[in-house]
Structures are given as structure tokens and as C-alpha cells.
Design a protein around this motif. Structure first.
Motif, PDB file in Angstrom:
ATOM      1  N   LYS A 106       0.836  -1.205   0.000  1.00 32.29           N
ATOM      2  CA  LYS A 106       0.000   0.000   0.000  1.00 32.29           C
ATOM      3  C   LYS A 106       0.865   1.247   0.000  1.00 32.29           C
ATOM      4  N   PHE A 107       0.323   2.305  -0.576  1.00 36.41           N
ATOM      5  CA  PHE A 107       0.996   3.605  -0.546  1.00 36.41           C
ATOM      6  C   PHE A 107       0.083   4.624   0.109  1.00 36.41           C
ATOM      7  N   ASP A 108       0.691   5.576   0.792  1.00 37.77           N
ATOM      8  CA  ASP A 108      -0.101   6.679   1.334  1.00 37.77           C
ATOM      9  C   ASP A 108      -0.276   7.753   0.283  1.00 37.77           C
ATOM     10  N   VAL A 109       0.736   7.890  -0.568  1.00 38.44           N
ATOM     11  CA  VAL A 109       0.714   8.957  -1.555  1.00 38.44           C
ATOM     12  C   VAL A 109       1.208   8.458  -2.911  1.00 38.44           C
ATOM     13  N   TYR A 110       0.435   8.763  -3.931  1.00 35.19           N
ATOM     14  CA  TYR A 110       0.949   8.612  -5.287  1.00 35.19           C
ATOM     15  C   TYR A 110       1.359   9.999  -5.751  1.00 35.19           C
ATOM     16  N   SER A 111       2.649  10.225  -5.804  1.00 38.17           N
ATOM     17  CA  SER A 111       3.142  11.484  -6.323  1.00 38.17           C
ATOM     18  C   SER A 111       3.567  11.214  -7.769  1.00 38.17           C
ATOM     19  N   ALA A 112       3.916  12.248  -8.507  1.00 37.14           N
ATOM     20  CA  ALA A 112       4.300  11.997  -9.890  1.00 37.14           C
ATOM     21  C   ALA A 112       5.207  13.107 -10.390  1.00 37.14           C
ATOM     22  N   GLU A 113       6.070  12.757 -11.302  1.00 41.72           N
ATOM     23  CA  GLU A 113       7.007  13.750 -11.833  1.00 41.72           C
ATOM     24  C   GLU A 113       6.268  14.938 -12.464  1.00 41.72           C
ATOM     25  N   SER A 114       5.166  14.636 -13.136  1.00 39.05           N
ATOM     26  CA  SER A 114       4.474  15.702 -13.867  1.00 39.05           C
ATOM     27  C   SER A 114       3.941  16.810 -12.957  1.00 39.05           C
ATOM     28  N   GLU A 115       3.764  16.477 -11.670  1.00 42.07           N
ATOM     29  CA  GLU A 115       3.252  17.502 -10.745  1.00 42.07           C
ATOM     30  C   GLU A 115       4.202  18.672 -10.608  1.00 42.07           C
ATOM     31  N   TYR A 116       5.461  18.453 -10.950  1.00 44.64           N
ATOM     32  CA  TYR A 116       6.455  19.474 -10.623  1.00 44.64           C
ATOM     33  C   TYR A 116       6.848  20.352 -11.787  1.00 44.64           C
ATOM     34  N   ASN A 117       6.210  20.153 -12.930  1.00 42.47           N
ATOM     35  CA  ASN A 117       6.567  20.961 -14.087  1.00 42.47           C
ATOM     36  C   ASN A 117       6.396  22.450 -13.835  1.00 42.47           C
ATOM     37  N   ASP A 118       5.345  22.795 -13.090  1.00 38.90           N
ATOM     38  CA  ASP A 118       5.082  24.218 -12.883  1.00 38.90           C
ATOM     39  C   ASP A 118       6.049  24.861 -11.889  1.00 38.90           C
ATOM     40  N   SER A 119       6.693  24.051 -11.057  1.00 39.85           N
ATOM     41  CA  SER A 119       7.602  24.650 -10.067  1.00 39.85           C
ATOM     42  C   SER A 119       9.022  24.790 -10.609  1.00 39.85           C
ATOM     43  N   LEU A 120       9.235  24.311 -11.832  1.00 39.68           N
ATOM     44  CA  LEU A 120      10.617  24.268 -12.318  1.00 39.68           C
ATOM     45  C   LEU A 120      11.207  25.654 -12.526  1.00 39.68           C
ATOM     46  N   ILE A 121      10.376  26.591 -13.005  1.00 40.35           N
ATOM     47  CA  ILE A 121      10.899  27.936 -13.275  1.00 40.35           C
ATOM     48  C   ILE A 121      11.467  28.539 -11.996  1.00 40.35           C
ATOM     49  N   ALA A 122      10.720  28.410 -10.920  1.00 44.02           N
ATOM     50  CA  ALA A 122      11.170  28.984  -9.645  1.00 44.02           C
ATOM     51  C   ALA A 122      12.476  28.335  -9.198  1.00 44.02           C
ATOM     52  N   ILE A 123      12.549  27.038  -9.354  1.00 46.96           N
ATOM     53  CA  ILE A 123      13.771  26.320  -8.943  1.00 46.96           C
ATOM     54  C   ILE A 123      14.961  26.790  -9.784  1.00 46.96           C
ATOM     55  N   ILE A 124      14.733  26.887 -11.079  1.00 48.91           N
ATOM     56  CA  ILE A 124      15.823  27.308 -11.970  1.00 48.91           C
ATOM     57  C   ILE A 124      16.260  28.740 -11.647  1.00 48.91           C
ATOM     58  N   ASP A 125      15.297  29.590 -11.358  1.00 47.80           N
ATOM     59  CA  ASP A 125      15.621  30.976 -10.958  1.00 47.80           C
ATOM     60  C   ASP A 125      16.526  30.992  -9.740  1.00 47.80           C
ATOM     61  N   GLU A 126      16.130  30.198  -8.783  1.00 52.07           N
ATOM     62  CA  GLU A 126      16.890  30.164  -7.534  1.00 52.07           C
ATOM     63  C   GLU A 126      18.310  29.640  -7.778  1.00 52.07           C
ATOM     64  N   LEU A 127      18.394  28.615  -8.616  1.00 53.18           N
ATOM     65  CA  LEU A 127      19.714  28.047  -8.937  1.00 53.18           C
ATOM     66  C   LEU A 127      20.591  29.083  -9.642  1.00 53.18           C
ATOM     67  N   LEU A 128      19.949  29.872 -10.496  1.00 57.49           N
ATOM     68  CA  LEU A 128      20.696  30.915 -11.210  1.00 57.49           C
ATOM     69  C   LEU A 128      21.141  32.000 -10.241  1.00 57.49           C
ATOM     70  N   LYS A 129      20.184  32.420  -9.408  1.00 57.98           N
ATOM     71  CA  LYS A 129      20.473  33.507  -8.463  1.00 57.98           C
ATOM     72  C   LYS A 129      21.635  33.140  -7.543  1.00 57.98           C
ATOM     73  N   LYS A 130      21.632  31.907  -7.121  1.00 58.95           N
ATOM     74  CA  LYS A 130      22.693  31.471  -6.208  1.00 58.95           C
ATOM     75  C   LYS A 130      23.939  31.016  -6.967  1.00 58.95           C
ATOM     76  N   LYS A 131      23.931  31.266  -8.266  1.00 56.22           N
ATOM     77  CA  LYS A 131      25.089  30.956  -9.124  1.00 56.22           C
ATOM     78  C   LYS A 131      25.506  29.484  -9.051  1.00 56.22           C
ATOM     79  N   ILE A 132      24.526  28.628  -8.900  1.00 49.24           N
ATOM     80  CA  ILE A 132      24.828  27.194  -8.845  1.00 49.24           C
ATOM     81  C   ILE A 132      24.841  26.622 -10.257  1.00 49.24           C
ATOM     82  N   ILE A 133      24.091  27.273 -11.157  1.00 49.63           N
ATOM     83  CA  ILE A 133      24.073  26.805 -12.548  1.00 49.63           C
ATOM     84  C   ILE A 133      24.454  27.939 -13.488  1.00 49.63           C
ATOM     85  N   LYS A 134      24.824  27.553 -14.698  1.00 49.57           N
ATOM     86  CA  LYS A 134      25.167  28.557 -15.712  1.00 49.57           C
ATOM     87  C   LYS A 134      24.751  28.035 -17.078  1.00 49.57           C
TER      88      LYS A 134
END
Ligand code: ARG
Length: 563
Positions: free
Chosen positions: A249-277
Motif C-alpha cells: 500500500k501507498f499513502d501517496v501517489y506522487s508523480a514527476e508531472s506535478e512538478y513541471n510548474d515549479s521548475l521555473i522557480a527552482i531554476i531561478d533560484e539556482l541561477l540567483k545562487k550561481k549554482i548553474i550557468k
């Protein structure tokens, strides 16, 4: 009992002005190889440096400082560099048996995790692909780890993180448009049809087209989204059925597709903190200095990435659950992926990243030592593996009960098959590769799941044969096998805890086997029914049965009253 020994040493060490922790002492305590040396021994070698005394002298001092011998012990002696503890075995047997039979399914449980949450992500199958042997290990181990952690008092979030996004869906969509069939997609063979489509479309000549289809899907193209939804529904129906059969049994079915909308924010943060280029149109994190090579965060065509979704998912899970720990039960092939993930979370400043753990496992191998995922190039379906195992189990059961009814046979064979497959996996250290050998797994003899169920059923039939329900715990003297069995009983809580701290169910699996072996030896050497010690021995049988049941539960295996 080890705890009690540790407490005695702790007190004694204090008088010697030694600052030791109880946990340290527990790890030092040994079980002597022979009974003349007692039941527990504390070696004093390592204290010699600290105290500037000979280990032999220290042993004498430690012993001297234990003023009163508690009633559980017959004697405590210093012998050479050791302090040896001799249990009052009859007392110990009595109190232990009473404890086991009173606490029942709670025997061995602790509440060290009370009020704390552990997220256990496991199974995490991929949409539009069959539930194959590839995800079976994660499913079995994750299920067991969830139960083991719960046994230590934690609240567990059992999470299935569905692989429902990524470039492969471009291939699926293209494949469906070219070769698909709506009737087949709606039938109960949908999974097979999806696999067919995928194989046909997974060719060099379609690569570019498939990439475009995925791009369209990411842009929200209606037709593509609808197809994707259909794939997902059909897959989930199939997966849920398999989980139901396996008792998972599972308590939660999560899925990769749920996170598509949060990617921009994550990428922004990574850029701001100069972790990615930027690099050649893509976004990358250079993790070379940590020995983790380069991680792609976004592709040059703007396509989103598995790793980036995982960052978003982890952040979201911490927000939701404030977990004490998050366990990812995923195969060894993804070690680099998870190292990169945890490093990126750390660089982003998420302190809890240190509580994320990749619990990995090795591969299933076939008899030739090759990766076992396909048979003659064909994907192996979980349903087929289960059917095959059940057929073997049925043969074994029928040998013993030729007149068994069909329904009962089906029911029992399923439980035996699951025991065979689960135990065949869990008895191994999870990091090892395992030979996936169904014939051996299903055998009723040897180190197998069915052997454990068989031992349980045997205990059950002994208890059924008893003429009275009266049980007297008065103990005259103990036979060697009885002592061995009782000692084994006393180890269970420790073993359960060790499986938890090392996130490794094999300790419980191996313990179950040893316990059952001792029980079967005991049964051969010490007659129960009709013996003078019948009542006492029945209590031993009942205790064995209870502990084995607890073990099987932690492994995800059901006991059988009859085999
Ligand atoms: N679905 C992935 C696969 O089959 C496993 C997902 C593992 N979990 C994660 N959070 N990345 O390979």
C-alpha cells in the motif's frame, strides 16, 4: 538483556571515572563462543589506554564495582581481560516468555521514532511501461523498510513517485499516432499494447519527431495531453492491481508531472545562487569539484529534466511533511543522480538535505549472471513471474495435500509465491546482485520464504495437538536446544533495530531463518506433546510462532496456519 548488562557496566565505569555512553558499551558487548564464558562478555582491552591500566586489572575493577548482582544473573565474573555475565537462565526464560506472549505483535517494538516522520519513496514505476522485474526490488525492499521503520515508532509516508514525464512520452505519443489502436488501449491488455508502440517508435528515424511531440506535450498541446492521460490511467489500473495482489500500500501517489510548474522557480533560484550557468544553450551545474561531474538542469531545446523535477519534489515534500528522514529506495544505477540531487539541495541551502538518503540495491541476475529484465529479448512482466511462481508453489502444496480444494490451493499458493519472491530478495544484503532463481526461492526446504511459512505452520499444528489450554511456566531444568531457542528469542528487538539503523531488512530475514532452524532442531530433539515438559515447551512453541510472525510481518510476508 544486553541493555541491562550495559547499564551495570555504565554504573561501574562511573566509579572508575570513565565517561562512556551506553550505546558505546552496547556495541562492545560480545556474546562469548562457549557457555563456560557466560552469556555476555565485556572486553576491557580498549579501556587500557584510557585508564593506563592493564586490561586484566580493569576487568577486576569493573567487576568489583558491581556491588549487587541483579536477580536476572546467576553470576558475574572477571576472567582475564573480560567481565563475563552468566544469566540465571530459568529466570530469564520465564520473564522473556511472559513478555513475548503478553506483548504479542508488539514484542520488539520501540517508540524511538515517536512524533517523527520518515518519507519512504519506493517502487516509483514508470507510466506506459510494464511493471517489470526492474521495479520489483525497490517495491519489496521499500515495503519492508517502511514496516521496519514503523516498528521503531516512526510515522511513515509511503510514497510512489510515478515516472510520468520525460522525453519517452514523445516516443509514446508519436508511436500511438502511427501504430496505436484505441480499442487495444482501452482493453485489459493496454500495457502490452503500449509496450508494442514504444518498441516500434523507439528508433533512430523517429527521434526528431518524437522530440517535437514531447515539446508539444510540454507546451500543453491538447491532443498530446489527452493521450498522455490515457496512458497514465491505463498504467495505474494495472499497477494498482499488482500492488493489491502483492499486499503493498501507498499513502501517496506522487508523480514527476506535478512538478513541471515549479521548475521555473527552482531554476531561478539556482541561477540567483550561481549554482548553474548557461552552456551551449543548456543550463548546467558544474559539480566537478565535488567529484560529481556535470548535471544538466535544462536542455538546450528547453526540455525539462528528471533531476530538476527531483529538486522541486524534494523541496515540496519537506514543506509538506517536515520529515526527519527521506529515504529513496532506487537502484544502484542512479547513485550519481542522487548524489547530484543531494548536493544541489545542499548548495541551495536546504539544511535537511543531509537527511535525504539514497537506499540503493543491486540487480537481479539470470542463471548466466546477466541482468535479468528480459527473456530472449522480451520484457518480463510481473504478472508472468507471479503466475510461474504460483504454479511451482501449487505443485509443492499438492504433494502434501493431494485433496486440497481449488480455492484453498489458489489462496495458499499466492501467499507462498509472495513469500518466495520477497524472501528470495530480502535475505540478501540489498547492495548485492541476486540470482533471480524462482525454483530455488520456492523450495520448502533451505533458506527460503516457504521454509519460514512451513516452520510457522508446524508450530501451529503442534499447538493444535495439545489437549489442554493450561500452560504452566514452571521450569525444571533447561535442555541445550531450549536455551539456544530462548537466547535467539531475546535477540529479536536488537535485530529489528539494527535493520532499521542500517536500513537493511536482510538482518531480519537472516534472523528468521536461524530462528526457524533452531526451532526445527528443538522440535526434533525435544518432544513437545506427551512429554513431561509439555506445558513449558508449548509456551516455547507459542513464543517462537509469535516472533516469527513479527519477523514475517516486517518482511511483508504472510504466515500460513497450514502449509
Ligand atoms: N521512475 C524512476 C525509474 O524508474 C525512479 C524514480 C526514483 N525516484 C526519484 N525521486 N527520482 O528509473
Amino acid at each position: 538483556m544486553k541493555e541491562l548488562v550495559a547499564e551495570l557496566i555504565l554504573k561501574s565505569a562511573k566509579s572508575l571515572n570513565l565517561k562512556l555512553k551506553k550505546e558505546e558499551i552496547i556495541t562492545l558487548i560480545e556474546i562469548p563462543p562457549s557457555a563456560e564464558m557466560g552469556d555476555y562478555a565485556f572486553p576491557c582491552f580498549f579501556l587500557a589506554g584510557l585508564l593506563k591500566m592493564a586490561p586484566e586489572e580493569i576487568a577486576v575493577e569493573v567487576r568489583k564495582n558491581i556491588k549487587k548482582i541483579p536477580e536476572q544473573f546467576e553470576d558475574i565474573q572477571s576472567q582475564g581481560a573480560y567481565v563475563n555475565f552468566f544469566l540465571d537462565r530459568k529466570e530469564m526464560a520465564k520473564s522473556l516468555i511472559l513478555k513475548i506472549l503478553e506483548e504479542k505483535e508488539n514484542y520488539g517494538k520501540t517508540d524511538i521514532g515517536k512524533g517523527k516522520i520518515i518519507v519512504v519513496e519506493f517502487s516509483s514505476v514508470n507510466i506506459a511501461k510494464p511493471f517489470g522485474i526492474g521495479h520489483l526490488r525497490s517495491t519489496i525492499i521499500g515495503n519492508s523498510l517502511s514496516r521496519i521503520s514503523e516498528f521503531e515508532g516512526y510515522k511513515i509516508i509511503r510514497m510512489n513517485y510515478l515516472g510520468d514525464w520525460g522525453t519517452q512520452f514523445g516516443k509514446m505519443i508519436l508511436g500511438y499516432k502511427k501504430f496505436g489502436n484505441a480499442r487495444k488501449l482501452n482493453s485489459k491488455n493496454a500495457i502490452k499494447h503500449m509496450l508494442e508502440i514504444y518498441i516500434k517508435a523507439n528508433k533512430k528515424q523517429y527521434e526528431e519527431k518524437a522530440r517535437q511531440e514531447f515539446q508539444e506535450l510540454e507546451k500543453g498541446n491538447k491532443e498530446n495531453l489527452m493521450l498522455w492521460k490515457k496512458f497514465k490511467e491505463a498504467s495505474l489500473k494495472n499497477f494498482e492491481k499488482i500492488y493489491r495482489v502483492l499486499g503493498i500500500k501507498f499513502d501517496v501517489y506522487s508523480a514527476e508531472s506535478e512538478y513541471n510548474d515549479s521548475l521555473i522557480a527552482i531554476i531561478d533560484e539556482l541561477l540567483k545562487k550561481k549554482i548553474i550557468k548557461e552552456s551551449e544553450g543548456a543550463l548546467i551545474a558544474d559539480l566537478e569539484e565535488f567529484g560529481l561531474s556535470t548535471a544538466i538542469i535544462e536542455k538546450s531545446d528547453g526540455a525539462t529534466i528528471y533531476l530538476t523535477r527531483d529538486i522541486a519534489a524534494a523541496v515540496d515534500r519537506f514543506k509538506k511533511y517536515h520529515f526527519e528522514k527521506m529515504v529513496y529506495e532506487v537502484g544502484q544505477e542512479q547513485i550519481l543522480h542522487f548524489r547530484q540531487l543531494f548536493k544541489l539541495l545542499e548548495l541551495l541551502g536546504y539544511d535537511w538535505s543531509k537527511n535525504c538518503i539514497h537506499v540503493s540495491h543491486g540487480l537481479y541476475l539470470d542463471k548466466d549472471g546477466k541482468k535479468f529484465a528480459t527473456r530472449k529479448g522480451k520484457t518480463i512482466f510481473m504478472e508472468d513471474v507471479l503466475d510461474e511462481t504460483m504454479d511451482l508453489a501449487k505443485k509443492e502444496i499438492k504433494k502434501r495435500y493431494p485433496k486440497i480444494s481449488k480455492i484453498e490451493l489458489e489462496k495458499r499458493a499466492l501467499k507462498v509465491a509472495i513469500a518466495a519472491i520477497f524472501y528470495g530478495d530480502l535475505k540478501n544484503n540489498r547492495s548485492n546482485n541476486i540470482m533471480f532463481d524462482i525454483k530455488r526461492f520456492v523450495s520448502f526446504e533451505g533458506d527460503t520464504g516457504p521454509y519460514l511459512q512451513y516452520s510457522y505452520a508446524r508450530a501451529n499444528s503442534i499447538i493444535k495437538k495439545a489437549k489442554t489450554n493450561k500452560r504452566n511456566i514452571s521450569i525444571s531444568d533447561l535442555d541445550n536446544k531450549e536455551i539456544e531457542l530462548i537466547k535467539k528469542f531475546s535477540q529479536f528487538p536488537e535485530i529489528a533495530k539494527k535493520s532499521f539503523t542500517q536500513l537493511n531488512p536482510s538482518f531480519i530475514a537472516n534472523y528468521s531463518y536461524q530462528l526457524s532452524k533452531i526451532f526445527n532442531e528443538f522440535y526434533h530433539e525435544c518432544p513437545v506433546i506427551g512429554s513431561e515438559k509439555e506445558q513449558f515447551r508449548l509456551l516455547l512453541v507459542a513464543s517462537f510462532q509469535q516472533i516469527l510472525k513479527n519477523c514475517l510481518f516486517l518482511l511483508g510476508i504472510e504466515p500460513l496456519e497450514k502449509m
